[in-house]
Design a protein around this motif. Structure first.
Motif, PDB file in Angstrom:
ATOM      1  N   THR A  62       0.827  -1.069   0.155  1.00 11.16           N
ATOM      2  CA  THR A  62      -0.039  -0.006   0.022  1.00 11.16           C
ATOM      3  C   THR A  62       0.814   1.255   0.241  1.00 11.16           C
ATOM      4  O   THR A  62       0.550   2.265  -0.828  1.00 11.16           O
ATOM      5  N   SER A  63       1.830   1.164   0.786  1.00 11.27           N
ATOM      6  CA  SER A  63       2.916   2.485   1.039  1.00 11.27           C
ATOM      7  C   SER A  63       3.668   2.435  -0.551  1.00 11.27           C
ATOM      8  O   SER A  63       3.652   3.768  -0.989  1.00 11.27           O
ATOM      9  N   ASP A  64       3.949   1.638  -1.013  1.00  7.40           N
ATOM     10  CA  ASP A  64       4.742   1.661  -2.433  1.00  7.40           C
ATOM     11  C   ASP A  64       3.611   2.353  -3.386  1.00  7.40           C
ATOM     12  O   ASP A  64       4.152   3.066  -4.128  1.00  7.40           O
ATOM     13  N   GLU A  65       2.424   1.607  -3.404  1.00  7.26           N
ATOM     14  CA  GLU A  65       1.523   2.338  -4.494  1.00  7.26           C
ATOM     15  C   GLU A  65       1.216   3.769  -4.197  1.00  7.26           C
ATOM     16  O   GLU A  65       1.182   4.593  -5.108  1.00  7.26           O
ATOM     17  N   LEU A  66       0.911   4.114  -2.908  1.00  7.43           N
ATOM     18  CA  LEU A  66       0.628   5.434  -2.395  1.00  7.43           C
ATOM     19  C   LEU A  66       1.972   6.362  -3.030  1.00  7.43           C
ATOM     20  O   LEU A  66       1.653   7.563  -3.461  1.00  7.43           O
ATOM     21  N   GLU A  67       3.263   5.992  -2.884  1.00  2.00           N
ATOM     22  CA  GLU A  67       4.401   6.864  -3.391  1.00  2.00           C
ATOM     23  C   GLU A  67       4.498   6.904  -4.794  1.00  2.00           C
ATOM     24  O   GLU A  67       4.573   7.984  -5.344  1.00  2.00           O
ATOM     25  N   ARG A  68       4.085   5.643  -5.526  1.00  7.38           N
ATOM     26  CA  ARG A  68       3.982   5.671  -6.886  1.00  7.38           C
ATOM     27  C   ARG A  68       2.956   6.681  -7.484  1.00  7.38           C
ATOM     28  O   ARG A  68       3.119   7.719  -8.419  1.00  7.38           O
ATOM     29  N   LEU A  69       1.909   6.748  -7.016  1.00  4.08           N
ATOM     30  CA  LEU A  69       0.686   7.578  -7.394  1.00  4.08           C
ATOM     31  C   LEU A  69       0.994   9.115  -7.026  1.00  4.08           C
ATOM     32  O   LEU A  69       0.653   9.879  -7.953  1.00  4.08           O
ATOM     33  N   ILE A  70       1.488   9.322  -6.052  1.00  5.64           N
ATOM     34  CA  ILE A  70       2.074  10.806  -5.520  1.00  5.64           C
ATOM     35  C   ILE A  70       2.838  11.369  -6.504  1.00  5.64           C
ATOM     36  O   ILE A  70       2.917  12.349  -6.696  1.00  5.64           O
ATOM     37  N   ALA A  71       4.039  10.613  -6.844  1.00  9.59           N
ATOM     38  CA  ALA A  71       4.943  10.774  -7.702  1.00  9.59           C
ATOM     39  C   ALA A  71       4.351  11.206  -9.123  1.00  9.59           C
ATOM     40  O   ALA A  71       4.679  12.130  -9.698  1.00  9.59           O
ATOM     41  N   GLU A  72       3.476  10.303  -9.418  1.00 11.47           N
ATOM     42  CA  GLU A  72       2.814  10.238 -10.952  1.00 11.47           C
ATOM     43  C   GLU A  72       2.058  11.588 -10.974  1.00 11.47           C
ATOM     44  O   GLU A  72       2.203  12.263 -12.047  1.00 11.47           O
ATOM     45  N   LYS A  73       1.360  11.824  -9.895  1.00  6.87           N
ATOM     46  CA  LYS A  73       0.604  12.952  -9.980  1.00  6.87           C
ATOM     47  C   LYS A  73       1.317  14.514  -9.752  1.00  6.87           C
ATOM     48  O   LYS A  73       0.734  15.446  -9.756  1.00  6.87           O
ATOM     49  N   GLY A  74       2.576  14.328  -9.344  1.00  3.37           N
ATOM     50  CA  GLY A  74       3.527  15.363  -9.080  1.00  3.37           C
ATOM     51  C   GLY A  74       3.264  16.243  -8.068  1.00  3.37           C
ATOM     52  O   GLY A  74       3.229  17.403  -7.986  1.00  3.37           O
ATOM     53  N   LEU A  75       2.753  15.512  -6.730  1.00  5.86           N
ATOM     54  CA  LEU A  75       2.337  16.020  -5.575  1.00  5.86           C
ATOM     55  C   LEU A  75       3.729  16.358  -4.607  1.00  5.86           C
ATOM     56  O   LEU A  75       3.888  15.424  -3.712  1.00  5.86           O
ATOM     57  N   THR A  76       4.626  17.151  -5.139  1.00  2.27           N
ATOM     58  CA  THR A  76       5.843  17.454  -4.304  1.00  2.27           C
ATOM     59  C   THR A  76       5.748  17.926  -2.884  1.00  2.27           C
ATOM     60  O   THR A  76       6.608  17.830  -2.210  1.00  2.27           O
ATOM     61  N   ASN A  77       4.514  18.369  -2.571  1.00  3.62           N
ATOM     62  CA  ASN A  77       4.327  18.801  -1.030  1.00  3.62           C
ATOM     63  C   ASN A  77       3.772  17.719  -0.088  1.00  3.62           C
ATOM     64  O   ASN A  77       3.507  17.969   0.921  1.00  3.62           O
ATOM     65  N   VAL A  78       3.763  16.406  -0.705  1.00  2.62           N
ATOM     66  CA  VAL A  78       3.058  15.462   0.030  1.00  2.62           C
ATOM     67  C   VAL A  78       4.341  14.343   0.284  1.00  2.62           C
ATOM     68  O   VAL A  78       4.981  13.804  -0.672  1.00  2.62           O
ATOM     69  N   ALA A  79       4.619  13.934   1.494  1.00  4.34           N
ATOM     70  CA  ALA A  79       5.548  12.734   1.928  1.00  4.34           C
ATOM     71  C   ALA A  79       4.966  11.677   2.288  1.00  4.34           C
ATOM     72  O   ALA A  79       3.757  11.729   3.008  1.00  4.34           O
ATOM     73  N   VAL A  80       5.504  10.536   1.942  1.00  6.77           N
ATOM     74  CA  VAL A  80       4.883   9.223   2.505  1.00  6.77           C
ATOM     75  C   VAL A  80       5.843   8.623   3.670  1.00  6.77           C
ATOM     76  O   VAL A  80       7.254   8.494   3.288  1.00  6.77           O
ATOM     77  N   ASP A  81       5.414   8.372   4.822  1.00  7.94           N
ATOM     78  CA  ASP A  81       6.026   7.777   6.086  1.00  7.94           C
ATOM     79  C   ASP A  81       5.464   6.785   6.437  1.00  7.94           C
ATOM     80  O   ASP A  81       4.565   6.213   6.179  1.00  7.94           O
ATOM     81  N   LEU A  82       6.295   6.132   7.578  1.00  9.13           N
ATOM     82  CA  LEU A  82       5.746   4.901   8.227  1.00  9.13           C
ATOM     83  C   LEU A  82       5.651   5.223   9.705  1.00  9.13           C
ATOM     84  O   LEU A  82       6.156   6.215  10.217  1.00  9.13           O
ATOM     85  N   THR A  83       4.845   4.346  10.416  1.00  9.27           N
ATOM     86  CA  THR A  83       4.884   4.417  11.910  1.00  9.27           C
ATOM     87  C   THR A  83       4.574   2.915  12.302  1.00  9.27           C
ATOM     88  O   THR A  83       4.479   1.835  11.418  1.00  9.27           O
ATOM     89  N   GLY A  84       4.597   2.681  13.475  1.00 11.75           N
ATOM     90  CA  GLY A  84       4.368   1.323  14.189  1.00 11.75           C
ATOM     91  C   GLY A  84       2.806   1.206  14.172  1.00 11.75           C
ATOM     92  O   GLY A  84       1.920   1.659  13.580  1.00 11.75           O
ATOM     93  N   CYS A  85       2.490   0.115  15.142  1.00 15.99           N
ATOM     94  CA  CYS A  85       0.946  -0.471  15.284  1.00 15.99           C
ATOM     95  C   CYS A  85       0.390   0.655  16.312  1.00 15.99           C
ATOM     96  O   CYS A  85       0.953   0.903  17.473  1.00 15.99           O
TER      97      CYS A  85
END
Length: 584
Positions: free
Chosen positions: A19-42
């Motif tokens: 899911t994280s990989d797909e979000l990163e791909r779509l955000i890059a594809e749409k050119g959303l340079t102001n959006v970062a993808v991060d991770l956290t725990g449970c």
């Protein structure tokens, strides 16, 4: 704007990385340079994974999305990140929000909130301030006194006062002392320690650092299960970052105090949860308990004064030092202060991690937070304390969770496992399951534990096969008491608890198995019988679905099941459209 994907083991297991990989791909594809993808725990709502949180530029949580598989990522990107609209179909419900809102989070304060691989986020949340306060402005005895005031007791199972163990280790003089974290979480259905290590490893490191200062230790060891690779990875990252920032190593905070930590990956032996067996394993020996005294505070790891606490205990310590011992003492009960983390598993609607004040009734945890029993079936019992604990029946659901009330039921608080059982659970088979576990995990040092658990298991296996004999219940009770009295360590001393509590509260089920050759829960296969009633239309569907050809009969005639051939799989009953097959 930031998109955060929960990537504890529960999230990863349900596809969070994809899911994280797909979000990163779509955000890059749409050119959303102001959006970062991060991770956290449970965050604890394991039943809703994968979880995606969207934070605004101001750092405020805008939305929490649940069960986000990769094919749903596009909706979040297009509607929320680009369109500014909450995706209602994916957003967490109010009922599920209540899972978190009813908790009091101290140990889990940062889990699901910060990135466990970025020390900057832990520091921003107040991390290492407690350690700095302790080392630079408090004496070791003042630290111990603050822990005493807090009423913090060991969260690993025994509930022993933390300050007392620290004080004992401090009073024993030596050229070297050790602070050890017991992260050898071995109870079936328990995952509290794993989630803390994966979601907030720095809180444990900071707690160990404070404890090391208090007892005069310069070295720490985390004994963690090798089956927790993600926890180990994040611990290694956290330790490297802490050393780089000067929170571990030499001359900490410029005071001359030095403290560092290493990891020891254990081989998954349940008995190594016992502190002397853990020490033996650390020293390269087989994990077997040692006689006490001497206690580890006197002669522990390499015969040096050693203090051992578990993950949850250490995670409490920084909070106690920052907020004061009285703040923790004000939570919970007079003798059981603070909160307790529980892992809800089994036949419950909302499985996951919960942290609640001590003194809360079991009923409130299972029904108020956990949402009740799956498929709205009847609540039968809850196993607390893992294989060392016991089964608490539904009629005692009003029992409060604390170190005084739970033992009166025959169970223990333990490390925090709660396995919920419904009306379809056979309590005899449940006792057999846990005893099979402890029998396999016995180190073999004590005759009573090694042989006694095997004999008890043989009796339980006979009973569940319908071969029980008159006197078996009394023999189980006799063996249980001898094993408890004759075993050296906690494994053997508590191994009979599941059997004793199920006999105490569900004796009728044992009697049904032995004398009526019947399992009322319809769980023990050897005692199940499928019968075809007169409602049979002779459609032959059951015969066609039987994997072993146990059903015979002509078209439009009542069919018959050959009980000797039947393997009790239940496929015939599942396939029958006329309700003509019953289970007895």
């Amino acid at each position: 704007m930031k998109v955060v994907v929960g990537q504890g083991s529960c999230g990863v297991a349900t596809g969070a990385r994809k899911t994280s990989d797909e979000l990163e791909r779509l955000i890059a594809e749409k050119g959303l340079t102001n959006v970062a993808v991060d991770l956290t725990g449970c965050v604890g709502t394991c039943y809703l994974e994968p979880i995606v949180d969207v934070y605004g530029d101001d750092g405020a949580l805008q939305a929490r999305y649940v069960k986000v598989q990769p094919d749903k990522a596009a909706a979040i990107v297009e509607e929320h990140l680009m369109g500014g609209r909450i995706v209602e179909d994916l957003a967490i419900s109010r009922q599920d929000e209540a899972f978190l809102s009813q908790q009091k989070r101290i140990v889990l304060r940062n889990c699901g909130v910060i990135n466990p691989e970025h020390i900057e986020e832990y520091i921003a949340a107040g991390g290492y301030e407690a350690a700095k306060k302790a080392v630079t402005s408090m004496t070791p005895q003042q630290v111990i006194e603050e822990v005493r005031i807090s009423g913090l007791r060991g969260r690993g199972g025994a509930g022993f006062p933390t300050w007392f163990k620290w004080n004992a280790a401090r009073q024993n003089q030596a050229d070297q002392k050790y602070m050890v974290c017991n992260a050898d979480e071995g109870d079936p259905g328990a995952f509290m320690d794993r989630s803390v290590l994966e979601g907030d490893p720095h809180s444990v490191l900071e707690g160990m650092l404070i404890g090391g200062y208090a007892i005069g230790a310069s070295q720490g060891v985390i004994y963690v299960r090798a089956e927790y690779p993600l926890a180990i990875k994040r611990l290694e990252i956290a330790m490297a970052q802490a050393r780089e920032r000067g929170f571990l190593g030499q001359n900490l905070f410029g005071t001359g105090f030095s403290f560092d930590i290493r990891i020891k990956a254990g081989a998954g032996a349940f008995v190594c949860g016992e502190e002397t067996a853990l020490i033996a394993s650390l020293e390269g020996e087989r994990g077997m308990p040692r006689l006490k005294p001497p206690f580890p505070a006197q002669r522990g790891y390499w015969q040096k004064p050693t203090n051992i606490n578990n993950v949850e205990t250490f995670a409490n310590v920084p909070w106690v030092l920052l907020h004061g011992g009285a703040a923790l003492a004000a939570i919970g009960t007079e003798k059981s202060a603070g909160t307790k983390v529980f892992a809800l598993a089994g036949k419950i609607k909302k499985g996951g991690l919960v942290e609640v004040p001590m003194g809360l009734p079991i009923r409130d945890i299972i029904f108020g937070i956990g949402g009740g029993i799956k498929n709205d079936k009847a609540f039968k019992a809850v196993q607390m304390g893992g294989p060392s604990g016991g089964c608490i029946p539904a009629e005692l659901a009003g029992t409060t969770v604390d170190y005084e009330s739970i033992p009166k039921t025959g169970a223990i608080v333990g490390s925090g496992g709660m396995i919920v059982m419904d009306e379809d659970t056979c309590m005899v088979d449940m006792a057999r399951f846990f005893l099979d576990f402890t029998r396999k995990e016995s180190c073999g040092k004590c005759n009573y534990c090694r042989v006694g658990t095997k004999r008890m298991l043989e009796i339980l296996e006979r009973i569940t096969r319908g071969e029980g004999r008159d006197g078996d219940i009394e023999l189980l009770e006799e063996l249980a008491e001898k094993i408890k009295d004759g075993s050296m360590c906690g494994l053997g001393q508590t191994a009979p608890n599941p059997v004793l509590t199920t006999i105490r509260y569900f004796r009728n089920e044992y009697e049904d198995h032995i004398y009526k050759k019947k399992c009322t829960a319809h769980s023990c296969k050897a005692l199940i019988h499928y019968e075809i009633t007169d409602a049979c239309k002779g459609c032959t569907l059951c015969a066609r679905n039987c994997p072993v050809g146990a059903i015979t009969g002509s078209v439009k005639q009542r069919h018959v099941i050959d009980q000797d051939t039947c393997i009790k799989c239940g496929k015939c009953m599942d396939s029958c459209k006329f309700g003509a097959i019953v289970k007895d």
